[in-house]
Design a protein around this motif. Structure first.
Motif, PDB file in Angstrom:
ATOM      1  N   GLU A 243       6.999  34.899 -40.823  1.00 53.40           N
ATOM      2  CA  GLU A 243       7.835  33.450 -40.559  1.00 53.40           C
ATOM      3  C   GLU A 243       9.290  33.682 -41.245  1.00 53.40           C
ATOM      4  O   GLU A 243      10.087  33.073 -40.634  1.00 53.40           O
ATOM      5  CB  GLU A 243       6.840  32.454 -41.322  1.00 53.40           C
ATOM      6  N   HIS A 244       9.192  34.318 -42.384  1.00 52.95           N
ATOM      7  CA  HIS A 244      10.535  34.453 -43.069  1.00 52.95           C
ATOM      8  C   HIS A 244      11.364  35.361 -42.157  1.00 52.95           C
ATOM      9  O   HIS A 244      12.452  35.165 -41.933  1.00 52.95           O
ATOM     10  CB  HIS A 244      10.337  35.296 -44.496  1.00 52.95           C
ATOM     11  N   LEU A 245      10.725  36.395 -41.500  1.00 47.62           N
ATOM     12  CA  LEU A 245      11.411  37.271 -40.549  1.00 47.62           C
ATOM     13  C   LEU A 245      12.041  36.493 -39.516  1.00 47.62           C
ATOM     14  O   LEU A 245      13.239  36.723 -39.007  1.00 47.62           O
ATOM     15  CB  LEU A 245      10.546  38.359 -40.034  1.00 47.62           C
ATOM     16  N   TYR A 246      11.208  35.684 -38.790  1.00 49.27           N
ATOM     17  CA  TYR A 246      11.885  34.686 -37.779  1.00 49.27           C
ATOM     18  C   TYR A 246      12.922  33.790 -37.988  1.00 49.27           C
ATOM     19  O   TYR A 246      14.204  33.794 -37.445  1.00 49.27           O
ATOM     20  CB  TYR A 246      10.505  33.750 -37.322  1.00 49.27           C
ATOM     21  N   ASN A 247      12.844  33.150 -39.669  1.00 51.22           N
ATOM     22  CA  ASN A 247      13.837  32.354 -39.925  1.00 51.22           C
ATOM     23  C   ASN A 247      15.350  33.153 -40.135  1.00 51.22           C
ATOM     24  O   ASN A 247      16.201  32.537 -39.876  1.00 51.22           O
ATOM     25  CB  ASN A 247      13.577  31.476 -41.442  1.00 51.22           C
ATOM     26  N   THR A 248      14.825  34.415 -40.689  1.00 51.04           N
ATOM     27  CA  THR A 248      16.145  35.366 -40.635  1.00 51.04           C
ATOM     28  C   THR A 248      16.806  35.661 -39.577  1.00 51.04           C
ATOM     29  O   THR A 248      17.901  35.853 -39.497  1.00 51.04           O
ATOM     30  CB  THR A 248      15.549  36.696 -41.465  1.00 51.04           C
ATOM     31  N   SER A 249      15.789  35.649 -38.248  1.00 48.17           N
ATOM     32  CA  SER A 249      16.656  35.891 -36.836  1.00 48.17           C
ATOM     33  C   SER A 249      17.664  34.873 -36.698  1.00 48.17           C
ATOM     34  O   SER A 249      18.665  34.737 -36.180  1.00 48.17           O
ATOM     35  CB  SER A 249      15.564  36.148 -35.722  1.00 48.17           C
ATOM     36  N   VAL A 250      17.367  33.387 -37.074  1.00 44.33           N
ATOM     37  CA  VAL A 250      17.948  32.293 -36.914  1.00 44.33           C
ATOM     38  C   VAL A 250      19.285  32.328 -37.882  1.00 44.33           C
ATOM     39  O   VAL A 250      20.260  31.994 -37.187  1.00 44.33           O
ATOM     40  CB  VAL A 250      17.169  31.221 -36.980  1.00 44.33           C
ATOM     41  N   GLU A 251      18.939  32.726 -38.924  1.00 43.85           N
ATOM     42  CA  GLU A 251      20.054  32.711 -39.727  1.00 43.85           C
ATOM     43  C   GLU A 251      21.228  33.795 -39.285  1.00 43.85           C
ATOM     44  O   GLU A 251      22.337  33.608 -39.397  1.00 43.85           O
ATOM     45  CB  GLU A 251      19.661  33.293 -41.249  1.00 43.85           C
ATOM     46  N   ILE A 252      20.588  34.963 -39.112  1.00 43.23           N
ATOM     47  CA  ILE A 252      21.438  35.981 -38.578  1.00 43.23           C
ATOM     48  C   ILE A 252      22.583  35.814 -37.367  1.00 43.23           C
ATOM     49  O   ILE A 252      23.578  35.716 -37.523  1.00 43.23           O
ATOM     50  CB  ILE A 252      20.889  37.332 -38.326  1.00 43.23           C
ATOM     51  N   THR A 253      21.735  34.974 -36.366  1.00 44.30           N
ATOM     52  CA  THR A 253      22.577  34.683 -35.102  1.00 44.30           C
ATOM     53  C   THR A 253      23.464  33.518 -35.630  1.00 44.30           C
ATOM     54  O   THR A 253      24.859  33.607 -35.175  1.00 44.30           O
ATOM     55  CB  THR A 253      21.464  33.732 -34.104  1.00 44.30           C
ATOM     56  N   GLN A 254      23.293  32.778 -36.420  1.00 48.42           N
ATOM     57  CA  GLN A 254      24.139  31.671 -37.036  1.00 48.42           C
ATOM     58  C   GLN A 254      25.315  32.205 -37.686  1.00 48.42           C
ATOM     59  O   GLN A 254      26.552  32.057 -37.551  1.00 48.42           O
ATOM     60  CB  GLN A 254      23.375  30.608 -37.864  1.00 48.42           C
ATOM     61  N   GLU A 255      25.044  33.184 -38.789  1.00 45.40           N
ATOM     62  CA  GLU A 255      25.950  33.656 -39.640  1.00 45.40           C
ATOM     63  C   GLU A 255      26.844  34.570 -38.929  1.00 45.40           C
ATOM     64  O   GLU A 255      28.090  34.709 -39.334  1.00 45.40           O
ATOM     65  CB  GLU A 255      25.312  34.146 -40.961  1.00 45.40           C
ATOM     66  N   PHE A 256      26.375  35.191 -37.941  1.00 43.36           N
ATOM     67  CA  PHE A 256      27.346  36.229 -37.354  1.00 43.36           C
ATOM     68  C   PHE A 256      27.809  35.553 -35.955  1.00 43.36           C
ATOM     69  O   PHE A 256      28.169  36.523 -35.048  1.00 43.36           O
ATOM     70  CB  PHE A 256      26.455  37.415 -37.175  1.00 43.36           C
ATOM     71  N   SER A 257      27.608  34.495 -35.722  1.00 45.53           N
ATOM     72  CA  SER A 257      28.170  33.765 -34.449  1.00 45.53           C
ATOM     73  C   SER A 257      29.685  34.087 -34.120  1.00 45.53           C
ATOM     74  O   SER A 257      29.629  34.201 -32.803  1.00 45.53           O
ATOM     75  CB  SER A 257      27.728  32.381 -34.268  1.00 45.53           C
ATOM     76  N   SER A 258      30.422  34.171 -35.120  1.00 43.17           N
ATOM     77  CA  SER A 258      31.817  34.487 -34.432  1.00 43.17           C
ATOM     78  C   SER A 258      31.900  35.822 -34.006  1.00 43.17           C
ATOM     79  O   SER A 258      32.950  36.028 -33.097  1.00 43.17           O
ATOM     80  CB  SER A 258      32.806  34.363 -35.967  1.00 43.17           C
ATOM     81  N   ARG A 259      31.159  36.703 -34.412  1.00 42.29           N
ATOM     82  CA  ARG A 259      31.116  37.867 -33.894  1.00 42.29           C
ATOM     83  C   ARG A 259      30.233  38.166 -32.618  1.00 42.29           C
ATOM     84  O   ARG A 259      30.009  39.360 -31.973  1.00 42.29           O
ATOM     85  CB  ARG A 259      30.917  39.113 -34.879  1.00 42.29           C
ATOM     86  N   GLY A 260      29.408  37.313 -32.222  1.00 43.24           N
ATOM     87  CA  GLY A 260      28.705  37.182 -31.093  1.00 43.24           C
ATOM     88  C   GLY A 260      27.174  37.931 -31.104  1.00 43.24           C
ATOM     89  O   GLY A 260      26.728  38.324 -30.150  1.00 43.24           O
ATOM     90  N   ILE A 261      26.872  38.303 -32.479  1.00 41.05           N
ATOM     91  CA  ILE A 261      25.798  38.989 -32.742  1.00 41.05           C
ATOM     92  C   ILE A 261      24.498  37.956 -32.408  1.00 41.05           C
ATOM     93  O   ILE A 261      24.320  37.059 -33.024  1.00 41.05           O
ATOM     94  CB  ILE A 261      25.855  39.620 -34.061  1.00 41.05           C
ATOM     95  N   LYS A 262      23.557  38.638 -31.874  1.00 42.42           N
ATOM     96  CA  LYS A 262      22.310  37.808 -31.326  1.00 42.42           C
ATOM     97  C   LYS A 262      21.141  38.563 -32.222  1.00 42.42           C
ATOM     98  O   LYS A 262      21.069  39.864 -31.785  1.00 42.42           O
ATOM     99  CB  LYS A 262      22.197  37.544 -30.117  1.00 42.42           C
ATOM    100  N   ALA A 263      20.498  37.875 -32.805  1.00 45.81           N
ATOM    101  CA  ALA A 263      18.874  38.510 -33.378  1.00 45.81           C
ATOM    102  C   ALA A 263      17.941  37.728 -32.698  1.00 45.81           C
ATOM    103  O   ALA A 263      17.899  36.827 -32.788  1.00 45.81           O
ATOM    104  CB  ALA A 263      19.204  38.100 -34.980  1.00 45.81           C
ATOM    105  N   TYR A 264      16.760  38.563 -32.482  1.00 51.21           N
ATOM    106  CA  TYR A 264      15.732  38.267 -31.949  1.00 51.21           C
ATOM    107  C   TYR A 264      14.508  38.647 -32.661  1.00 51.21           C
ATOM    108  O   TYR A 264      14.367  39.906 -32.994  1.00 51.21           O
ATOM    109  CB  TYR A 264      15.559  38.673 -30.393  1.00 51.21           C
TER     110      TYR A 264
END
Ligand code: NAI
Length: 386
Positions: A243-264
């Motif tokens: 679950e923590h791993l999933y929440n991290t995917s959301v965080e990464i996508t948000q925090e790196f959105s200016s670079r267009g990085i997508k975490a799944y």
């Protein structure tokens, strides 16, 4: 040396270099038959030597013509013992890939450490410049922090005892296993090891070093499984880490959105690997699932799953995801009719009928193959150089 399997419960203490090479060769041949697909070109795979990580590496290389850097934590051979299977797999993979004209280099060391992250960054800089995909496929029992603190992950329930049928791997009988609850400290430690902390550290450091391509994709593997295994998996310590791993995917996508990085998160199918055989109750579910999925022509191994990831789930316009933005490679496993049948067999299974109701042969074949044994075309009576 003549190498024989030395199995102790859910682990084999030996590995066969020729058999591991055969394992890799068969996976490559599967992906070659599947044909090419558009995909990433420079891929970093963290946990690249066995199971899902190795299959990812093979599928990216031979399916998408990608250059790869792999991170693993494996032991070479010494005078007394063979190398670990991941070490032989990787040696074989690098040989095949290099001969076929692909770039493939591996770093052997603790992925949690700062040194390995730095070495990886240097290698990316000097070889491929930047990576456009990072796959996080670690399954680790422990994590050592920079200050020396060690966290150990545990496979326990959260709350109370859980008792259910279990396959005794020493003699293929059906017994009952009880798994006790974890302490709060154990829960937090498991999240530290198998949650998303380290994944995010990797992405942060790769990006800070300028080796992450704009619009890069990063994927970490997860599992959900049936309600039956919820107490030990989905609602257990490992489930909380996931679950923590999933929440991290959301965080990464948000925090790196200016670079267009997508975490799944990619939810994979239950399969026999070194990591999964260690979970109580789960191997019996695997053996029944194998039987049912094979009967329906839906069974897949790691390489079939990863072939499907690159061919069907990752498209040039984005990943095919569910309502929670997760890639679902467990879609066949979770189909109602498959789960219904598995549960029916689960209720009936006992030591007398286990061979009829579960695919023990398939379970053990996968198990031995992981260590390079029981390939019909390998002569195990021959001396091999370890
Ligand atoms: P595995 O045991 O086959 O592979 C683990 C990999 O991690 C190996 O390459 C190993 O060398 C590497 N590794 C372990 N500790 C390391 C460290 N400290 N530093 C560097 N490398 C390290 O495991 P498997 O099953 O392929 O698991 C990979 C991921 O897939 C895990 O996140 C697991 O939860 C997930 N998964 C597994 C499923 C299964 O049924 N096997 C189902 C769904 C998800």
């Amino acid at each position: 040396m003549i190498i024989e399997p030395k199995v102790r419960g859910f682990i084999c203490m030996t590995a066969h270099p020729e058999g591991c090479k055969e394992n890799v060769a068969r996976q490559i041949s599967y992906i070659k038959k599947l044909g090419k697909t558009e995909g990433p070109k420079r891929v970093l795979i963290i946990g690249a030597s066995t199971g899902y990580g190795l299959a990812t590496r093979i599928a990216a290389t031979y399916g998408c013509d990608a250059s790869t850097i792999g991170i693993m934590y494996e032991k070479p051979a010494n005078d007394r013992r063979t190398a670990t299977p991941g070490w032989y797999n990787t040696k074989a993979f690098e040989e095949f890939a290099t001969a076929d004209g692909y770039y493939a280099k591996t770093i052997n060391g603790d992925a949690f450490s700062k040194e390995i992250k730095e070495q990886t960054i240097e290698l990316i800089k000097s070889s491929m410049g930047k990576v456009d995909m990072v796959v996080y496929s670690l399954a680790a029992p422990r994590r050592t922090m920079p200050d020396g603190t060690i966290y150990n992950s545990v496979l326990k329930t959260v709350g109370g005892n859980f008792t259910n049928k279990s396959l005794n791997l020493n003699n293929n009988t059906i017994t009952e296993a009880t798994i006790g609850p974890a302490t709060e400290e154990e829960i937090q430690a498991t999240i530290k090891v198998m949650g998303g902390d380290d994944w995010k550290d990797w992405i942060t450091e790769l990006d800070a070093a300028g080796v992450l391509e704009e619009k890069a994709v990063t994927i970490a593997y997860s599992y959900i499984g049936p309600k039956l295994t919820y107490p030990v998996y989905y609602h257990g310590t490992i489930g909380l880490a996931k679950e923590h791993l999933y929440n991290t995917s959301v965080e990464i996508t948000q925090e790196f959105s200016s670079r267009g990085i997508k975490a799944y998160i990619c939810v994979n199918k239950a399969l026999v690997t070194q990591a999964s055989s260690a979970i109580p109750v789960v191997p019996l579910y695997f053996a029944i699932l194998y039987k049912v999925m094979k009967e329906h022509g839906l069974h897949e191994g790691c390489i079939e799953q990863m072939g499907r990831l690159f061919h069907d789930k990752l498209t040039p316009v984005g990943a095919i995801v569910d309502e929670m933005n997760r890639i679902r490679l467990d879609d066949y496993e979770m189909q109602d009719h498959i789960q219904h049948k598995v549960m029916e067999l689960w209720d009936q299974i006992n030591t007398e009928n286990v061979n009829e109701l579960a695919d023990l042969t398939g379970y053990w074949e996968d198990f031995y193959h992981m260590f390079g044994f029981r390939y019909e075309n390998i002569d195990y009576s021959k001396d091999v150089d370890i």
